[in-house]
Design a protein around this motif. Structure first.
Motif, PDB file in Angstrom:
ATOM      1  N   ARG A  38       0.839  -1.195   0.000  1.00 19.90           N
ATOM      2  CA  ARG A  38       0.000   0.000   0.000  1.00 19.90           C
ATOM      3  C   ARG A  38       0.883   1.258   0.000  1.00 19.90           C
ATOM      4  O   ARG A  38       0.568   2.258  -0.645  1.00 19.90           O
ATOM      5  N   ALA A  39       1.980   1.194   0.712  1.00 16.25           N
ATOM      6  CA  ALA A  39       2.894   2.332   0.762  1.00 16.25           C
ATOM      7  C   ALA A  39       3.500   2.608  -0.611  1.00 16.25           C
ATOM      8  O   ALA A  39       3.635   3.765  -1.019  1.00 16.25           O
ATOM      9  N   SER A  40       3.852   1.553  -1.316  1.00 19.78           N
ATOM     10  CA  SER A  40       4.406   1.740  -2.661  1.00 19.78           C
ATOM     11  C   SER A  40       3.385   2.407  -3.574  1.00 19.78           C
ATOM     12  O   SER A  40       3.710   3.319  -4.336  1.00 19.78           O
ATOM     13  N   ALA A  41       2.157   1.935  -3.478  1.00 17.56           N
ATOM     14  CA  ALA A  41       1.107   2.500  -4.325  1.00 17.56           C
ATOM     15  C   ALA A  41       0.872   3.966  -3.978  1.00 17.56           C
ATOM     16  O   ALA A  41       0.693   4.815  -4.869  1.00 17.56           O
ATOM     17  N   LEU A  42       0.900   4.259  -2.703  1.00 18.26           N
ATOM     18  CA  LEU A  42       0.675   5.638  -2.286  1.00 18.26           C
ATOM     19  C   LEU A  42       1.822   6.544  -2.726  1.00 18.26           C
ATOM     20  O   LEU A  42       1.610   7.684  -3.158  1.00 18.26           O
ATOM     21  N   ALA A  43       3.027   6.032  -2.631  1.00 19.06           N
ATOM     22  CA  ALA A  43       4.180   6.823  -3.073  1.00 19.06           C
ATOM     23  C   ALA A  43       4.032   7.181  -4.554  1.00 19.06           C
ATOM     24  O   ALA A  43       4.303   8.319  -4.962  1.00 19.06           O
ATOM     25  N   ALA A  44       3.600   6.212  -5.343  1.00 14.81           N
ATOM     26  CA  ALA A  44       3.411   6.475  -6.770  1.00 14.81           C
ATOM     27  C   ALA A  44       2.281   7.487  -6.995  1.00 14.81           C
ATOM     28  O   ALA A  44       2.380   8.380  -7.841  1.00 14.81           O
ATOM     29  N   TRP A  70      10.691   7.921   0.701  1.00 19.67           N
ATOM     30  CA  TRP A  70       9.546   7.121   0.302  1.00 19.67           C
ATOM     31  C   TRP A  70       8.969   7.623  -1.013  1.00 19.67           C
ATOM     32  O   TRP A  70       8.638   6.853  -1.886  1.00 19.67           O
ATOM     33  N   LEU A  71       8.868   8.894  -1.121  1.00 23.69           N
ATOM     34  CA  LEU A  71       8.283   9.425  -2.345  1.00 23.69           C
ATOM     35  C   LEU A  71       9.111   9.020  -3.547  1.00 23.69           C
ATOM     36  O   LEU A  71       8.596   8.591  -4.563  1.00 23.69           O
ATOM     37  N   GLU A  72      10.392   9.133  -3.405  1.00 21.90           N
ATOM     38  CA  GLU A  72      11.256   8.849  -4.541  1.00 21.90           C
ATOM     39  C   GLU A  72      11.323   7.366  -4.833  1.00 21.90           C
ATOM     40  O   GLU A  72      11.180   6.930  -5.958  1.00 21.90           O
TER      41      GLU A  72
END
Lengths: 355, 173
Positions: free
Chosen positions: A26-32, A149-151
């Motif tokens: 979920r974190a990966s998806a949110l970062a994207a 995280w964003l990057e």
């Protein structure tokens, strides 16, 4: 807060993401998502400003005499047989904290249960250290964490030091799930713009909650209590990559586990990664988790549990049946006489039952 | 580097060095914990000391259930609660966000204290444990005996409330 219906993430999830408390996928998806959603980025920025402003409240330095008093009490305590008696003699007023004492009361069932489950921890750990070449003017570790995280979650590899994380995540995601009686912990370590350690969530206590569901003080109820196989994932950024591998091995050995898999990679101009699958006995889970988190800053952590009572019961019953069969065959061999062929047949059967 | 949980177990086995290391790690954080929650610096110092003494006294019964930090801050929370009960409701209200020494009375610090004081007590505690003690949601849940989801929703509510009160000078939209 007005938010269009197309948002797949609630503001509360964005907060959990910034705190490192969102489940890895979920974190990966949110970062994207944050990469191309200005509205969610604004929510994120607002939450960060709150944290930044709260950080402005600093307190005065700890008085020096505090150290002397406490360490003196510790030394005096060491000369007494009972730690409790020692400290009580020094500070009798502590007797009023009965609530604390009750809270600290041992609850053997919780650990007996986790031991009875006989599961192992399956852990994947990825550690990355970034060779940073950009000039992000990061003012605080919080800000560093968010940026990483964003990057790294976005899948973009801008080439100025924000490298490596996407590959790590894919690798971790593609891993096969742990077999039923296994606790799985996956750690992924994201690189930080400044090469700093990152971390998310220090939640070994989830395990306690899971075990706690089967609460009973009666040993007889252990068999009826649900057997939980725990799965966890960690993502850590280490400040110093070099000692990580040996430290991981030490931790695994100390907790009587073993390394199922361990891979390191050092791509040119990119973050170094360590990805490990560790299997550790269930009772050692929390201790191992806590030590692994000391490797760096935990950027992401998740845990889950799976009930494996049925598998466990099946194994127990099958083992018991085999043992009974073996005893009977041995008894036949000991008491009966007959043809050599028959005796050999019995011995073959014993060998088969014993596996 | 040994983890906290490893150190407490070593201390349980009799290692004074392990306790000294734990003390070194948590002396300042614990003092900060009490200092932000109590008006009187001397009382904050006293409770910090009592917290470590409670750790000494109960080490024989420590079990690594929820992690050392949850354990330690659980003791600290209990000490603060007991102190507030003793001091009475009025004092406790003032203690919710302690008065720092004069030299710390910057505009930002005053804003933080005032903003925190306006929060509901439980929300304020969750927020402070997260922001100042850096506890995870699960650790906070362990300390306050709340479900993790409750911790998360209350934390979000507290942060949103503070966001509304952001210092204008810092609110660079």
């Amino acid at each position: 807060m007005n938010r269009s219906a197309q948002h797949t993430f609630e503001p509360e999830e964005i907060m959990a993401y910034l705190d490192g408390e969102l489940e890895p996928q979920r974190a990966s998806a949110l970062a994207a998502h944050l990469d191309h959603c200005a509205e969610c980025r604004a929510v994120s920025a607002g939450l960060r400003r709150v944290s930044d402003q709260l950080a402005a409240w600093e307190v005065d330095a700890t008085p020096e005499r505090l150290s002397a008093n406490v360490l003196k009490a510790a030394r005096e305590n060491a000369f007494r047989k009972s730690p409790a008696a020692g400290v009580r003699a020094i500070k009798p007023t502590l007797g009023r904290f009965d609530a604390v004492r009750n809270w600290l009361r041992p609850r053997p069932w919780a650990w007996a249960l986790s031991g009875a489950v006989a599961t192992v921890l399956f852990l994947t750990l990825t550690v990355s250290v970034l060779r940073y070449r950009g000039d992000h003017g990061i003012a605080s570790s919080h800000a560093v964490g968010y940026k990483t995280w964003l990057e790294t979650g976005s899948g973009n590899v801008p080439g100025d030091g924000t490298l490596g994380k996407l590959e790590v995540k894919k690798e971790a995601k593609s891993r096969a799930p742990a077999p039923p009686p296994i606790t799985d912990q996956r750690s992924r370590v994201a690189p930080d713009s400044n090469g700093l350690t990152h971390g998310i969530g220090d939640h070994a206590e989830n395990a306690f909650n899971v075990d706690g569901q089967a609460s009973s003080d009666q040993a007889s109820t252990f068999q009826q209590a649900p057997m939980i196989a725990r799965t966890a994932a960690l993502s850590i950024v280490a400040k110093d990559f070099a000692p990580v591998e040996n430290t991981v091995k030490d931790i695994v050995a100390r907790h009587h586990g073993y390394i199922g898999e361990l891979n390191t990679s050092s791509p040119k101009d990119a973050a170094r990664n360590l990805n490990a699958t560790l299997r550790i006995p269930a009772p050692q889970l929390d201790g191992a988790l806590a030590e692994l988190k000391q490797l760096g800053r935990v950027e992401q952590e998740s845990q889950s549990g799976e009930e494996v009572s049925k598998q466990y019961t099946d194994l127990v019953v099958r083992l018991k049946n085999s043992q009974v069969t073996e005893q009977r065959l041995v008894e036949v061999l000991r008491t009966k006489t007959g043809k050599v062929h028959d005796i050999l047949e019995v011995e073959r059967e014993i060998a088969r039952v014993r596996g | 580097m040994n983890s906290d949980d490893h150190l407490i177990l070593e201390f349980q086995a009799g290692s004074q060095e392990a306790f000294a290391e734990l003390f070194e790690r948590y002396r300042d954080p614990l003092y900060g914990f009490f200092r932000r929650r109590l008006e009187n610096p001397a009382r904050a110092e006293e409770l910090t000391q009592e917290c470590f003494l409670a750790l000494l006294r109960n080490v024989a019964r420590y079990e690594p259930r929820a992690g050392f930090r949850s354990y330690l801050y659980g003791i600290a929370i209990n000490l603060v609660s007991a102190d507030r009960r003793k001091a009475g409701r009025e004092v406790a209200k003032d203690d919710a966000a302690a008065d720092p020494p004069a030299h710390e009375n910057t505009e930002a610090t005053l804003w933080v204290r005032d903003a925190l004081r306006r929060l509901e007590e439980k929300d304020r505690e969750i927020l402070m444990l997260r922001e100042y003690e850096q506890l995870s949601y699960t650790e906070i849940g362990g300390v306050l005996r709340l479900p993790v989801n409750t911790v998360r929703s209350r934390l979000f509510r507290a942060r949103m409330a503070l966001k509304e009160q952001l210092l204008p000078a810092r609110d660079e939209a």
